[in-house]
Design a protein around this motif. Structure first.
Motif, PDB file in Angstrom:
ATOM      1  N   PRO A 259       7.537  88.738  78.172  1.00 49.73           N
ATOM      2  CA  PRO A 259       7.107  89.808  77.607  1.00 49.73           C
ATOM      3  C   PRO A 259       7.936  90.812  77.865  1.00 49.73           C
ATOM      4  O   PRO A 259       8.126  91.699  76.942  1.00 49.73           O
ATOM      5  N   THR A 260       8.430  90.874  78.988  1.00 48.44           N
ATOM      6  CA  THR A 260       9.150  92.120  79.541  1.00 48.44           C
ATOM      7  C   THR A 260      10.383  92.096  78.676  1.00 48.44           C
ATOM      8  O   THR A 260      11.044  93.224  78.294  1.00 48.44           O
ATOM      9  N   ILE A 261      11.101  90.939  78.668  1.00 48.95           N
ATOM     10  CA  ILE A 261      12.351  90.779  77.940  1.00 48.95           C
ATOM     11  C   ILE A 261      12.106  91.171  76.463  1.00 48.95           C
ATOM     12  O   ILE A 261      12.896  91.527  75.747  1.00 48.95           O
ATOM     13  N   GLN A 262      11.211  90.499  76.004  1.00 45.68           N
ATOM     14  CA  GLN A 262      10.902  90.695  74.654  1.00 45.68           C
ATOM     15  C   GLN A 262      10.844  92.311  74.185  1.00 45.68           C
ATOM     16  O   GLN A 262      11.085  92.692  73.199  1.00 45.68           O
ATOM     17  N   LEU A 263      10.032  92.984  75.095  1.00 43.85           N
ATOM     18  CA  LEU A 263       9.724  94.386  74.826  1.00 43.85           C
ATOM     19  C   LEU A 263      11.039  95.106  75.007  1.00 43.85           C
ATOM     20  O   LEU A 263      11.435  95.840  74.064  1.00 43.85           O
ATOM     21  N   LEU A 264      12.098  94.735  75.834  1.00 45.07           N
ATOM     22  CA  LEU A 264      13.336  95.371  75.900  1.00 45.07           C
ATOM     23  C   LEU A 264      14.326  95.127  74.570  1.00 45.07           C
ATOM     24  O   LEU A 264      14.926  95.885  74.196  1.00 45.07           O
ATOM     25  N   MET A 265      14.076  93.902  74.398  1.00 49.32           N
ATOM     26  CA  MET A 265      14.871  93.451  73.126  1.00 49.32           C
ATOM     27  C   MET A 265      14.579  94.247  71.859  1.00 49.32           C
ATOM     28  O   MET A 265      15.183  94.581  71.064  1.00 49.32           O
ATOM     29  N   ALA A 266      13.020  94.423  71.819  1.00 46.13           N
ATOM     30  CA  ALA A 266      12.411  95.195  70.698  1.00 46.13           C
ATOM     31  C   ALA A 266      13.077  96.645  70.725  1.00 46.13           C
ATOM     32  O   ALA A 266      13.301  97.146  69.717  1.00 46.13           O
ATOM     33  N   ILE A 267      13.181  97.283  71.938  1.00 50.31           N
ATOM     34  CA  ILE A 267      13.471  98.500  71.939  1.00 50.31           C
ATOM     35  C   ILE A 267      15.079  98.853  71.657  1.00 50.31           C
ATOM     36  O   ILE A 267      15.268  99.608  70.929  1.00 50.31           O
ATOM     37  N   PHE A 268      15.651  97.999  72.389  1.00 50.91           N
ATOM     38  CA  PHE A 268      17.240  98.308  72.743  1.00 50.91           C
ATOM     39  C   PHE A 268      18.048  97.363  71.573  1.00 50.91           C
ATOM     40  O   PHE A 268      19.177  97.841  71.288  1.00 50.91           O
ATOM     41  N   VAL A 269      17.558  96.303  71.132  1.00 56.69           N
ATOM     42  CA  VAL A 269      18.308  95.412  70.278  1.00 56.69           C
ATOM     43  C   VAL A 269      17.574  95.612  68.932  1.00 56.69           C
ATOM     44  O   VAL A 269      18.601  95.875  68.030  1.00 56.69           O
ATOM     45  N   MET A 270      16.734  95.387  68.665  1.00 59.20           N
ATOM     46  CA  MET A 270      15.807  95.489  67.433  1.00 59.20           C
ATOM     47  C   MET A 270      15.413  96.998  67.011  1.00 59.20           C
ATOM     48  O   MET A 270      15.062  97.328  65.843  1.00 59.20           O
ATOM     49  N   LYS A 271      15.782  97.918  67.923  1.00 55.41           N
ATOM     50  CA  LYS A 271      15.669  99.278  67.548  1.00 55.41           C
ATOM     51  C   LYS A 271      14.136  99.616  67.036  1.00 55.41           C
ATOM     52  O   LYS A 271      14.048 100.706  66.290  1.00 55.41           O
ATOM     53  N   GLU A 272      13.285  99.094  67.819  1.00 55.88           N
ATOM     54  CA  GLU A 272      11.920  99.539  67.123  1.00 55.88           C
ATOM     55  C   GLU A 272      11.327 100.707  68.055  1.00 55.88           C
ATOM     56  O   GLU A 272      11.860 100.894  69.166  1.00 55.88           O
ATOM     57  N   SER A 273      10.710 101.697  67.512  1.00 58.88           N
ATOM     58  CA  SER A 273      10.134 102.773  67.993  1.00 58.88           C
ATOM     59  C   SER A 273       9.257 102.806  69.118  1.00 58.88           C
ATOM     60  O   SER A 273       8.586 101.540  69.017  1.00 58.88           O
ATOM     61  N   PHE A 274       9.452 103.394  70.277  1.00 63.59           N
ATOM     62  CA  PHE A 274       8.450 103.290  71.210  1.00 63.59           C
ATOM     63  C   PHE A 274       8.157 104.607  71.996  1.00 63.59           C
ATOM     64  O   PHE A 274       8.877 105.091  73.115  1.00 63.59           O
ATOM     65  N   ASP A 275       7.456 105.238  71.092  1.00 65.97           N
ATOM     66  CA  ASP A 275       7.196 106.573  71.663  1.00 65.97           C
ATOM     67  C   ASP A 275       6.031 106.576  72.765  1.00 65.97           C
ATOM     68  O   ASP A 275       5.540 105.653  73.233  1.00 65.97           O
ATOM     69  N   TRP A 276       5.388 107.843  72.973  1.00 63.46           N
ATOM     70  CA  TRP A 276       4.402 107.924  74.036  1.00 63.46           C
ATOM     71  C   TRP A 276       3.199 107.347  73.662  1.00 63.46           C
ATOM     72  O   TRP A 276       2.203 107.084  74.702  1.00 63.46           O
ATOM     73  N   HIS A 277       2.655 107.375  72.471  1.00 65.26           N
ATOM     74  CA  HIS A 277       1.613 106.666  72.214  1.00 65.26           C
ATOM     75  C   HIS A 277       1.565 105.221  72.473  1.00 65.26           C
ATOM     76  O   HIS A 277       0.627 104.861  73.097  1.00 65.26           O
ATOM     77  N   LYS A 278       2.608 104.358  72.095  1.00 60.60           N
ATOM     78  CA  LYS A 278       2.536 103.247  72.730  1.00 60.60           C
ATOM     79  C   LYS A 278       2.813 103.078  74.111  1.00 60.60           C
ATOM     80  O   LYS A 278       1.990 101.892  74.702  1.00 60.60           O
ATOM     81  N   ALA A 279       3.448 103.888  74.760  1.00 59.95           N
ATOM     82  CA  ALA A 279       3.792 103.704  76.150  1.00 59.95           C
ATOM     83  C   ALA A 279       2.414 103.923  76.986  1.00 59.95           C
ATOM     84  O   ALA A 279       2.310 103.420  77.942  1.00 59.95           O
TER      85      ALA A 279
END
Length: 307
Positions: A259-279
């Motif tokens: 899941p850590t790699i999935q999350l990183l891929m989602a943010i940096f490769v698939m360019k999904e938003s990751f704001d403070w709400h999700k954080a």
């Protein structure tokens, strides 16, 4: 005598080294799969799932042919029918198919961060299933971990205005799948063969009726659909090697690579938003995971101390 002991220790170290490397490779590949499915977003999720099932069965069929292991498959089926456990295998095939479909759907609909969240909470959901179905007792650390995860899910529900059903269904389907696997334990190749075999007829019928054609989105997409079988089978075969040569606690740590790699891929490769709400949501989940891991480590040390 001393030489024999040294040789046994060396063999043990080699097996452990092989197991850890296989586990790392399996979980890294699983973590990168989100990007693979995102490349297939032009294909309907159900069609992608059907192609994955069919090509996984073809791939594992080639593996079994090379290993000359088809006889084991037929013997296993006979034993399962005789013991009436075949129904559990059929149920497990539908559960893993549901898990695959939800994950593919989420990734291709820009919900990869929520999908990674599901994989973070899977081990903790296993605790709930063990409590309800296996009547296992909860330690204090597991209770705290579960409370933290529940807080995270509640916050996510308030933020989005609805319960994250896809995330919970994905985690839950895999947890119940794992519960069945514990009751009916089979080698990975045999298990995957049977699970794809029982859902393949439905997948084939669906593809025959579907308006989507495998070649309609170009050669690149067609090639990826064919390779979906290979990328499904390889991590499972690596995981089978890992479980044979690695202890459960080590695997428990390594599994969070996925899941850590999935999350990183989602943010940096698939360019999904990751704001403070999700954080905020992920902070509670990560705290729950940390408490869960520390509780397991403490439990292992306590057992060793008693010995």
């Amino acid at each position: 005598m001393a030489e024999m002991l040294v040789k046994e220790n060396d063999d043990g170290m080699e097996k452990r080294h092989l197991g850890v490397n296989a586990a790392l490779a399996a979980y890294i590949l699983w973590g990168l799969l989100g990007v693979f499915w995102e490349l297939l977003s032009v294909v309907p999720a159900l069609d992608t799932l059907a192609y994955r099932i069919v090509f996984s069965l073809i791939t594992i069929g080639i593996v079994l042919t090379v290993q000359k292991d088809w006889g084991t498959i037929w013997q296993t089926i006979k034993q399962l029918i005789k013991s009436r456990k075949i129904f559990w295998i059929i149920l497990s095939s539908y559960l893993i198919s549901l898990n695959w479909f939800i994950y593919i759907y989420m990734v291709t609909h820009h919900e990869a961060t929520e999908a990674s969240l599901g994989y973070y909470i899977m081990p903790l959901m296993n605790v709930i299933i063990a409590l309800v179905f296996l009547h296992e007792k909860l330690s204090r650390s597991k209770i705290i971990a579960l409370l933290l995860v529940i807080i995270g899910v509640v916050i996510l529900t308030f933020q989005t205005g609805s319960l994250p059903l896809n995330t919970l269904l994905m985690a839950g389907s895999f947890c119940f799948y794992g519960l069945i696997k514990k009751q009916v334990q089979l080698p990975a190749t045999i298990s995957l063969t049977l699970e794809t075999f029982f859902v393949a007829p439905i997948a084939i019928i669906y593809l025959l009726l579907s308006p989507h054609v495998i070649t309609q989105n170009g050669l690149g997409v067609s090639t990826l659909l064919v390779l979906s079988g290979v990328i499904t089978v390889i991590p499972l075969l690596l995981f089978a090697v890992a479980t044979k040569n690695t202890d459960f606690i080590t695997l428990g740590f390594i599994q969070y690579l996925n899941p850590t790699i999935q999350l990183l891929m989602a943010i940096f490769v698939m360019k999904e938003s990751f704001d403070w709400h999700k954080a905020i949501v992920f902070i509670f989940i990560w705290l729950g995971v940390l408490v869960f891991i520390l509780g397991n480590v403490h439990g292992v040390h306590r057992i060793k101390a008693k010995k």
